[in-house]
Design an enzyme around this catalytic site. Structure first.
Site, mmCIF file in Angstrom:
data_model
loop_
_atom_site.group_PDB
_atom_site.id
_atom_site.type_symbol
_atom_site.label_atom_id
_atom_site.label_comp_id
_atom_site.label_asym_id
_atom_site.label_seq_id
_atom_site.Cartn_x
_atom_site.Cartn_y
_atom_site.Cartn_z
ATOM 1 C CD GLU A 1 -2.952 -0.932 2.391
ATOM 2 O OE1 GLU A 1 -2.842 0.022 3.190
ATOM 3 O OE2 GLU A 1 -3.890 -1.718 2.428
ATOM 4 C CD GLU B 1 -3.751 -5.979 4.120
ATOM 5 O OE1 GLU B 1 -4.588 -5.159 4.563
ATOM 6 O OE2 GLU B 1 -2.526 -5.809 4.205
HETATM 7 C C1 FCB Z 1 -4.476 -2.039 5.604
HETATM 8 C C2 FCB Z 1 -3.080 -2.424 6.051
HETATM 9 C C3 FCB Z 1 -3.032 -3.495 7.088
HETATM 10 C C4 FCB Z 1 -4.171 -3.444 8.053
HETATM 11 C C5 FCB Z 1 -5.488 -3.254 7.343
HETATM 12 C C6 FCB Z 1 -6.676 -3.225 8.255
HETATM 13 O O1 FCB Z 1 -4.468 -0.705 5.213
HETATM 14 O O2 FCB Z 1 -2.314 -2.904 4.969
HETATM 15 O O3 FCB Z 1 -1.775 -3.425 7.686
HETATM 16 O O4 FCB Z 1 -3.956 -2.524 9.051
HETATM 17 O O5 FCB Z 1 -5.453 -2.093 6.587
#
Ligand code: FCB
Length: 467
Positions: free
Chosen positions: A162, A373
Site C-alpha cells: 500500500e 487483504e
Molecule cells: C491495511 C493495512 C493493514 C491493516 C489493514 C486493516 O491498510 O495494509 O496493515 O492494518 O489495513
C-alpha cells in the site's frame, strides 16, 4: 488455472504481529519510536509484544494450515534484518525468517512475502525517510539481501504494501509517522520514491533469476462519483491521479501517468525531484502481478468552496468524526446514504470488489491479481465458551468473496485471496480494541489463540471451492 492452485490464505505484517521489538539484534524502527514517544499515539498502544508471533509462529502457521489455508502472507521487518537500515546484516533476524519460511513449507503453506509493510528503520526515518531519494538505493540493497537469503524458497514476493495509503497517512492525514499533515509536496514525493524503489527491487530480483514472481500491493481505491456532482469526469480524473495512477501506471506499465506532471505543476506541487533517467528505472521494473487490498471505495463529489481539510477516526465508537478529505478546487469524499460504515467510519461496500477488478482489467488488461487483504474490523467479546461468534465478519467477507467470484466468472485473472488477518494483532494507531483476526488472541492470557467462528466458516468456504 486449476482450482487447487488458487491460493487461499490470510495475512499479517511484521510490526503488527511480531512483538520482540528489541530482541536478537533487531534495530529500532520508526513505529517503535512513534508508539513509545509520540503524543499522537492516542491510546498508548505499542507493537512491543503484540500477539508475540516471534514466539508463536509455529502455532500460527499450523493453525492456518488446519484451517484449510494453503498460503500465508507476511512481511519482513527491515530493521530486524538490517538494524541500521543499510550495511550490517543481523544474522539472527535472517535466522528468524528462515524458521518462519521453513515452517510454512513443512506445512505445505506457500509463503507470500512483503519486503516493506510500513515499518521503516529509524536510522532511515531520521534522514527524511521516503522523502529522501537515498531511500531508493537503500531499499534495493535491502531487497537484494532478502532475495539472496530467502529466494531459494520464497517464490512470491511483494515489494511494498500500500504505497498510497502509507504515503497518505504519513503526509496527508498525519496519523502515521512522520506525521505530516496536508503536505501535498511530501505526499507525491513519497509516492514517487516508493514507485522507483519498487521498480529497482523488481529489477534486482530479475537479475538474480530466482524463478519466482514479484508484485506490488495497492490499497484498491476505485473512485465513484456521487450523482449530484457537477463535474464528474474532471474530479474522477483528479481523484484517480491522487489515489491510484502514480502507483499503478508505474508498477504495471513501467511509466508515469502522462497527465501527472502537468497536473502537479499546474497545482504548484513540487516535481523538482523527477529525473529523466528515472523513466528507465520504471521501465525496467514492471511487476508480474498486482496485489489488491480491498476494503472500500472513494465516493466523491465536487468541492470548490471552503478550505482543504482531512478527517480521520482512530477512536472508533468513541468518536463521531467521519473519515474523509476535502481538497479545495478538487473534490471531497462524501457519504452514500445507502451503505453501512464500520465504527471507525470505513464504508462497508462489498461491490467495490467487483468494480475495482473490472476497472483494473479495463485499464491494464489481464494482469494476474491476488486479493492480498480483505477483512472486517470490530470490537469483540467472546461467548461463555470463549469463542467469538463473529457473524458480522462472516457476512461481510462472504459478500466481498461472492463479488470476487463474479469477477472471476467474467474472466478476471484472480489467483488468490487473503483474509486480513490471520489472528488478532496491532491495528495501526488504533491498538488492540479493533480486531480483524480469524483467530482471537487473548492479550491478557499469554497471547492464547482461540479460533473464531469465522475461522471455521473460511475453512468450509475453501473446501467447497476446491471440490
Ligand atoms: C491495511 C493495512 C493493514 C491493516 C489493514 C486493516 O491498510 O495494509 O496493515 O492494518 O489495513
Amino acid at each position: 488455472m486449476q482450482k487447487s492452485e488458487f491460493l487461499w490464505g490470510s495475512a499479517t505484517a511484521s510490526y503488527q504481529c511480531e512483538g520482540a521489538w528489541n530482541l536478537d539484534g533487531k534495530g529500532v524502527g520508526e513505529w517503535d519510536v512513534f508508539s513509545h514517544e509520540s503524543p499522537l499515539n492516542i491510546n498508548g498502544a505499542t507493537g512491543d509484544v503484540s500477539c508475540d508471533f516471534y514466539h508463536h509462529y509455529q502455532e500460527d502457521i499450523q493453525m492456518l494450515k488446519a484451517g484449510g489455508q494453503n498460503s500465508y502472507r507476511f512481511s519482513l521487518s527491515w530493521c530486524r534484518i538490517l538494524p541500521e537500515g543499510r550495511g550490517r546484516v543481523n544474522e539472527e533476524g535472517i535466522a528468524f525468517y528462515n524458521r518462519v519460511i521453513d515452517c510454512c513449507l513443512e506445512n505445505g503453506v506457500v509463503p507470500n512475502v512483503t519486503l516493506f509493510h510500513y515499518d521503516l528503520p529509524q536510522a532511515l526515518a531520521a534522514q527524511s525517510g521516503w522523502a529522501n531519494r537515498e531511500i531508493v538505493e537503500a531499499f534495493a540493497e535491502y531487497a537484494e539481501v532478502c532475495f539472496k537469503a530467502f529466494g531459494d524458497r520464497v517464490k512470491l514476493w511483494v515489494t511494498i504494501n500500500e504505497p498510497k495509503y502509507y504515503a497518505y497517512c504519513s503526509n496527508i492525514v498525519g496519523n502515521y509517522p512522520p506525521n505530516h499533515k496536508l503536505d501535498f509536496d511530501r505526499y507525491f514525493k513519497t509516492l514517487y520514491h516508493e514507485a522507483l524503489a519498487s521498480a529497482k527491487a523488481v529489477a534486482v530480483y530479475r537479475k538474480l533469476h530466482q524463478d519466482g514472481r514479484i508484485g506490488i500491493v495497492h490499497d484498491s481505491s476505485n473512485v465513484e462519483v456521487a450523482p449530484q456532482t457537477k463535474h464528474p469526469q474532471r474530479i474522477r480524473m483528479i481523484a484517480d491521479l491522487f489515489y491510484n495512477k502514480l502507483i499503478l501506471d508505474c508498477a504495471i506499465k513501467g511509466e508515469l501517468p502522462g497527465a501527472l506532471l502537468p497536473w502537479l505543476n499546474e497545482n504548484g506541487i513540487d516535481t523538482s525531484y523527477v529525473r529523466f533517467e528515472d523513466s528507465l528505472t520504471l521501465a525496467e521494473g514492471k511487476v508480474d502481478f498486482l496485489g489488491l487490498n480491498v476494503y472500500n471505495r472513494f465516493y466523491i463529489t465536487d468541492y470548490s468552496e471552503g478550505e482543504t481539510e482531512v478527517f480521520h477516526n482512530n477512536r472508533g465508537a468513541g468518536s463521531a468524526a467521519k473519515e474523509g478529505i476535502r481538497i479545495k478546487n478538487w473534490y471531497e469524499t462524501t457519504i452514500d446514504p445507502s451503505t453501512k460504515r464500520n465504527l471507525w467510519g470505513r464504508e462497508i461496500y462489498p461491490r467495490c470488489m467487483l468494480n475495482t477488478l473490472r476497472e483494473i482489467r479495463e485499464r491494464y488488461g489481464d494482469i494476474d491479481i491476488y486479493i492480498t487483504e480483505n477483512g472486517h474490523g470490530c470490537y469483540e467479546t467472546p461467548d461463555e465458551n470463549g469463542v467469538v461468534q463473529d457473524d458480522e465478519r462472516i457476512e461481510m467477507m462472504q459478500g466481498y468473496i461472492d463479488y470476487m467470484f463474479r469477477a472471476m466468472e467474467e474472466g478476471c485473472p484472480v489467483r488468490g485471496y487473503y483474509a486480513w488477518s490471520t489472528m488478532d494483532l496491532y491495528s495501526w494507531v488504533n491498538g488492540y480494541e479493533k480486531r480483524y483476526g480469524l483467530v482471537r488472541v487473548d492479550f491478557e492470557d499469554n497471547c492464547r489463540r482461540i479460533p473464531k467462528k469465522s475461522y471455521g466458516w473460511y475453512k468450509q468456504l475453501i473446501e467447497d471451492f476446491q471440490k
